[in-house]
Design a protein around this motif. Structure first.
Motif, PDB file in Angstrom:
ATOM      1  N   TYR A  13      -3.828  10.966  -4.458  1.00 58.34           N
ATOM      2  CA  TYR A  13      -4.990   9.993  -4.824  1.00 58.34           C
ATOM      3  C   TYR A  13      -5.864  10.673  -5.611  1.00 58.34           C
ATOM      4  N   ARG A  69     -10.077   3.601   0.693  1.00 58.55           N
ATOM      5  CA  ARG A  69      -9.578   2.507   0.397  1.00 58.55           C
ATOM      6  C   ARG A  69      -8.028   1.995   1.061  1.00 58.55           C
ATOM      7  N   ASP A  70      -7.097   2.888   0.964  1.00 54.51           N
ATOM      8  CA  ASP A  70      -5.707   2.650   1.635  1.00 54.51           C
ATOM      9  C   ASP A  70      -5.859   2.942   3.099  1.00 54.51           C
ATOM     10  N   LEU A  71      -6.878   3.596   3.809  1.00 56.00           N
ATOM     11  CA  LEU A  71      -6.796   3.708   5.198  1.00 56.00           C
ATOM     12  C   LEU A  71      -7.382   2.126   5.516  1.00 56.00           C
ATOM     13  N   ARG A  94      -7.147  -0.607   4.135  1.00 55.55           N
ATOM     14  CA  ARG A  94      -5.983  -1.686   3.783  1.00 55.55           C
ATOM     15  C   ARG A  94      -4.895  -1.540   5.127  1.00 55.55           C
ATOM     16  N   TYR A  95      -4.728  -0.483   5.445  1.00 61.37           N
ATOM     17  CA  TYR A  95      -3.709   0.155   6.713  1.00 61.37           C
ATOM     18  C   TYR A  95      -4.413  -0.711   8.037  1.00 61.37           C
ATOM     19  N   GLU A 131      -2.831  -4.577   5.588  1.00 62.42           N
ATOM     20  CA  GLU A 131      -2.694  -5.042   4.208  1.00 62.42           C
ATOM     21  C   GLU A 131      -1.669  -4.070   3.446  1.00 62.42           C
ATOM     22  N   VAL A 185      -0.296  -0.889   1.748  1.00 60.95           N
ATOM     23  CA  VAL A 185      -1.072   0.093   1.217  1.00 60.95           C
ATOM     24  C   VAL A 185      -0.504   0.605  -0.051  1.00 60.95           C
ATOM     25  N   GLN A 186      -0.896   1.313  -0.865  1.00 59.91           N
ATOM     26  CA  GLN A 186      -0.672   1.824  -2.202  1.00 59.91           C
ATOM     27  C   GLN A 186       0.389   2.907  -1.934  1.00 59.91           C
ATOM     28  N   ARG A 213       3.347   5.123  -0.980  1.00 61.73           N
ATOM     29  CA  ARG A 213       4.868   4.568  -0.512  1.00 61.73           C
ATOM     30  C   ARG A 213       5.613   5.946  -0.525  1.00 61.73           C
TER      31      ARG A 213
END
Length: 70
Positions: free
Chosen positions: A12, A20-22, A24-25, A29, A31-32, A34
Motif C-alpha cells: 500500500y 480504505r481496503d479494510l 471495503r472488506y 465490497e 478489496v484491492q 489480491r
C-alpha cells in the motif's frame, strides 16, 4: 498480505490505503489487495532458480531438436 510485501511497489502506498481496503472488506465490497499473479510468481521462481530453469529449458530444447531431426 499486501501490507507485508518486501517489494515497495507491491505494498500500500500509504496507511490510508490500507484503511480504505479494510473498510471495503468490512462493507463486503471487493478489496484491492489480491494474491500475486501467476506471471509474478513464475518470474520470482525463475529468479531464485536460474540454473535449474536454464538446464530444464536446454534439455527440453535438445529433446525437441532430436525428435524433429529423426
Amino acid at each position: 498480505m499486501k501490507c507485508l510485501e518486501k517489494d515497495r511497489s507491491r505494498r500500500y502506498e500509504t496507511a490510508s490505503g490500507l484503511v480504505r481496503d479494510l473498510e471495503r472488506y468490512l462493507a463486503d465490497e471487493p478489496v484491492q489487495a489480491r494474491p500475486p499473479s501467476t506471471i509474478y510468481r513464475l518470474r520470482k521462481f525463475t529468479q531464485r532458480n536460474r540454473v535449474a530453469v536454464f538446464l530444464t529449458l536446454f534439455v527440453a530444447a535438445t529433446v525437441i531438436a532430436v525428435l524433429l531431426i529423426t
